[in-house]
Design a protein around this motif. Sequence first.
Motif, short mmCIF file in Angstrom:
data_model
loop_
_atom_site.label_atom_id
_atom_site.label_comp_id
_atom_site.label_asym_id
_atom_site.label_seq_id
_atom_site.Cartn_x
_atom_site.Cartn_y
_atom_site.Cartn_z
N LEU A 207 11.21 -3.60 69.26
CA LEU A 207 12.08 -4.39 70.13
C LEU A 207 11.68 -5.86 70.17
O LEU A 207 12.51 -6.72 70.49
N ASP A 208 10.44 -6.16 69.82
CA ASP A 208 10.04 -7.57 69.71
C ASP A 208 10.58 -8.20 68.43
O ASP A 208 10.56 -9.42 68.28
N GLN B 128 13.63 -7.84 67.33
CA GLN B 128 15.09 -8.01 67.39
C GLN B 128 15.48 -9.44 67.02
O GLN B 128 14.91 -10.40 67.52
N ILE C 123 17.67 -1.58 64.12
CA ILE C 123 16.58 -1.08 64.96
C ILE C 123 16.74 0.43 65.16
O ILE C 123 15.76 1.18 65.16
N ALA C 124 17.98 0.88 65.30
CA ALA C 124 18.24 2.32 65.41
C ALA C 124 17.71 3.06 64.19
O ALA C 124 17.02 4.09 64.31
N LEU C 125 18.01 2.53 63.02
CA LEU C 125 17.58 3.20 61.79
C LEU C 125 16.06 3.21 61.67
O LEU C 125 15.44 4.23 61.32
N ALA D 225 13.81 3.06 64.05
CA ALA D 225 13.24 4.03 65.00
C ALA D 225 13.47 5.45 64.48
O ALA D 225 12.56 6.29 64.53
N ALA D 226 14.66 5.70 63.96
CA ALA D 226 15.00 7.06 63.52
C ALA D 226 14.10 7.55 62.39
O ALA D 226 13.83 8.75 62.28
N GLY E 35 11.05 6.65 62.19
CA GLY E 35 9.69 6.73 62.73
C GLY E 35 8.90 5.44 62.70
O GLY E 35 7.70 5.45 62.95
N ARG E 36 9.59 4.31 62.42
CA ARG E 36 8.87 3.04 62.38
C ARG E 36 8.82 2.42 63.77
O ARG E 36 9.84 2.00 64.30
N GLY E 37 7.63 2.34 64.33
CA GLY E 37 7.46 1.72 65.64
C GLY E 37 7.19 0.22 65.53
O GLY E 37 7.39 -0.53 66.48
N THR E 38 6.73 -0.21 64.37
CA THR E 38 6.50 -1.63 64.14
C THR E 38 7.05 -1.99 62.76
O THR E 38 7.18 -1.12 61.89
N PRO F 161 8.63 6.75 67.86
CA PRO F 161 8.28 6.30 66.51
C PRO F 161 6.77 6.10 66.40
O PRO F 161 6.11 5.78 67.40
N ASP F 162 6.24 6.27 65.21
CA ASP F 162 4.81 6.14 64.90
C ASP F 162 3.99 7.34 65.34
O ASP F 162 2.79 7.40 65.07
N TYR G 165 12.82 11.51 65.77
CA TYR G 165 12.41 10.30 66.48
C TYR G 165 13.53 9.83 67.41
O TYR G 165 14.71 9.91 67.07
N ASP G 166 13.12 9.34 68.56
CA ASP G 166 14.05 8.73 69.50
C ASP G 166 14.50 7.39 68.93
O ASP G 166 13.69 6.49 68.75
N SER G 167 15.77 7.27 68.64
CA SER G 167 16.27 5.96 68.20
C SER G 167 17.24 5.35 69.21
O SER G 167 17.35 4.13 69.32
N ALA H 127 17.90 1.39 70.17
CA ALA H 127 19.15 0.75 69.76
C ALA H 127 19.92 0.21 70.96
O ALA H 127 20.42 -0.92 70.93
N ARG I 220 20.55 -6.18 75.43
CA ARG I 220 20.08 -7.57 75.38
C ARG I 220 21.09 -8.45 74.66
O ARG I 220 21.37 -9.57 75.07
N ILE J 291 23.05 7.38 60.71
CA ILE J 291 22.49 6.12 61.18
C ILE J 291 22.35 5.11 60.06
O ILE J 291 22.51 3.90 60.26
#
Lengths: 440, 440
Positions: free
Chosen positions: A39-40, A42, A191-193, A195-196, A198-201, B222-223, B232-234, B238, B244, B409
């Motif tokens: 989310l940082d 974005q 960002i949805a993709l 996260a989906a 599994g990428r948190g960063t 994620p991660d 994973y929660d997306s 999103a 925002r 997604i």
Amino acid sequence: MSSGGHHTTEPDRLWSVDEHLEDVLTTVRPLDPIELQLLDAQGCVLVEDVMVPLSLPPFDNSSMDGYAVRVGDVSGASEEFPAALEVVGDVAAGAADLIHVGPGQAARIMTGAPLPPGAETVVPVEWTDGGLGEGPVSGMRARSLSPEGATGQVRVYRPAEARAHVRAKGSDVKAGDLALETGTVLGPPQIALLAAIGRGTVRVRPRPRVVVLSTGSELVQPDEQLRNGQIYDSNSFALTAAARDAGAIAYRVGAVADDADVLRSTIEDQLVRADLMVTTGGVSVGAYDVVKEALSHVGDEDVPGGGVEFRKLAMQPGKPQGFGTIGREHIPLLALPGNPVSSYVSFELFVRPAIRTLMGLQDVHRPTARATLAAEKALSSPKGRRQFLRGTYADGEVTPVGGSGSHLIAALAQADALIVVPEDVESVAPGDEVEVVLLG
Amino acid sequence: MSSGGHHTTEPDRLWSVDEHLEDVLTTVRPLDPIELQLLDAQGCVLVEDVMVPLSLPPFDNSSMDGYAVRVGDVSGASEEFPAALEVVGDVAAGAADLIHVGPGQAARIMTGAPLPPGAETVVPVEWTDGGLGEGPVSGMRARSLSPEGATGQVRVYRPAEARAHVRAKGSDVKAGDLALETGTVLGPPQIALLAAIGRGTVRVRPRPRVVVLSTGSELVQPDEQLRNGQIYDSNSFALTAAARDAGAIAYRVGAVADDADVLRSTIEDQLVRADLMVTTGGVSVGAYDVVKEALSHVGDEDVPGGGVEFRKLAMQPGKPQGFGTIGREHIPLLALPGNPVSSYVSFELFVRPAIRTLMGLQDVHRPTARATLAAEKALSSPKGRRQFLRGTYADGEVTPVGGSGSHLIAALAQADALIVVPEDVESVAPGDEVEVVLLG
């Protein structure tokens, strides 16, 4: 490095708008990438090809709330002759240990839950009696209120083909696919993709930190009392807002008096949090134009390659401009003129593209359009200067607001476009076509 | 208040997209205005007519660096026969106590400095010898290096009309004028004007605080490591990003397991920082759809008028939806379906306009356009449902990306438009015209 005025080596050379912009854009480099929380990141530009580490969905799963069954057990089922199956349990979303569905059996299954072993298809709950024995239902009762729904018998009223209402493993993306390529700007769907999968960063270019300061001994903070000869500082507010609007993290330092030592130490102080510095005022030919004076001694003088150059541009407003890099880190600095309209137009033309270049964006400029001039009389423009007038744009027409004076803030606040009058044009008649910069 | 499923009073009634949207937009009211610091009000809607308290400029001032003189003293001046005047001092910007300019005298004046008494016009420094006695100069030497510039004699080579290079008091705005009217969205130029007239704070509708939570026992951060049956929660990422993007201050709570008590207490906890709540998942007809179950007992039950209603919409994706208000403060809550594409499309159609209504914006919807379908084969759409397919739009053409599955997604991340297929259309052929929602 020159110091402007009559000290400059080419005092009368006029830079074109395009030459100055090119100097800015070839000097400013995209910021080094860093790893940021999703989310940082974005609005930032991705600086890696992100590959898919696991297929999506990661397993075959149900797209409906219903019953997981064997195809043969429901073939030929109808309202008149329903298939009656034994309910062997629930398969909820997130279930890890799955029950086996044998012949004559059904598992009650929820949307997103894994297709249990043995099951070949899913019948939606609306095609069944939901275990209540009273004809088709519109849904299941909540598990917490009716735990018996996971047991007993269910009647199925319609057949289902193999893998009906089943989302196959990998049907969205497959492990090894390219999810997003470098250069992608991260909006909500990207960002949805991420996260989906599994990428948190992610590795992105960060938002640039832009320090904005205005100069002028006449400047007073809004809400304070004006004394004779003073005006309110508006540039530092406007440009901080504009820098944010362009995508930056902007810091407003506020107004600094016309004292070269104070200005110099303020700039040196601020350098540590700046990826880009913007000043307004003090860049013209006056005896108190301290930005010029101060910027020959900023940061580490032992480091070569720095230095801010002051020049005159063939534009109106915005003739006097300074640009260069300062300090050991060669932080780019744009020294804009002090008149409010001049500084705002200069920001749009030079600072905004610089910020967006720092972000690594491909598309650094405001959109432009062709428009018909809707005006009562012709616009005049000085020969040899590119003029930027304020206007309102709608449906292919642009109407000027206010005059050409660079102190006309009220008209600027009504405008949503800049009308561009080229260097070789001295008059634009009503009905003529002009280029407009859309301020969005 | 209904609880959905087979308990609802009108279980089979399908709401149209427009009916649901109207319910949302007539329930959600703009937030109460508050007084904010100027830069905190960026992007917000003004809720007062701002009048100009003082004229701008507040005093006659110079638009150039030069010399303030009397007209008669420079009439007829030329390079051959310059007017020689006694320099009586400097008038810098911000000067409060002004020197008087008498006949035969000149005050060196800086841009923005008040026109001193006695002076009638300003000659730019470039029309003079700058006091150096060696012909026209291109600027002044810095005061700190050459203090003698404020004394001695200056030769003027050109005449000036009365009030040349003088910006008259009130020529921008006059005291009592309307600066900005209520309803204005505050961008950088509006902030410039407000600062210029001395307003440090303004009355605006604040950005709404939006709390986003996803539900589902299958959801993992994620991660972290996925186990069987987990994904994973997306959605929470999103929709936080999308909120925002719409102008909100968004709080991502993350994923809550399918347990009505946990969900209820989480929502009650979060209510204190929410102007709007958004949940995803748990709104369909399954036995573990706990959002429905939980939302009948949230907040203060003694206060009438609250309650979240669950309904089916004639749309794809996004059929199951919940909407209502919760708690003592009647905070609006939109309960979106859990499939990633369904929740994102639902956000765009219903939550974004709700956020922008809370902000008091007039223009709450995404722009739409007509586009020609560029596709290899016809698109099919279920009868009686308004379908929203993902596409890319450019130059009047829209190309579908991915299929209609609400779990796709990856395709969503490639799209920049939604293709709208109306309820009464079951097929759209290549070359047909369609409506598209531009996700810009």
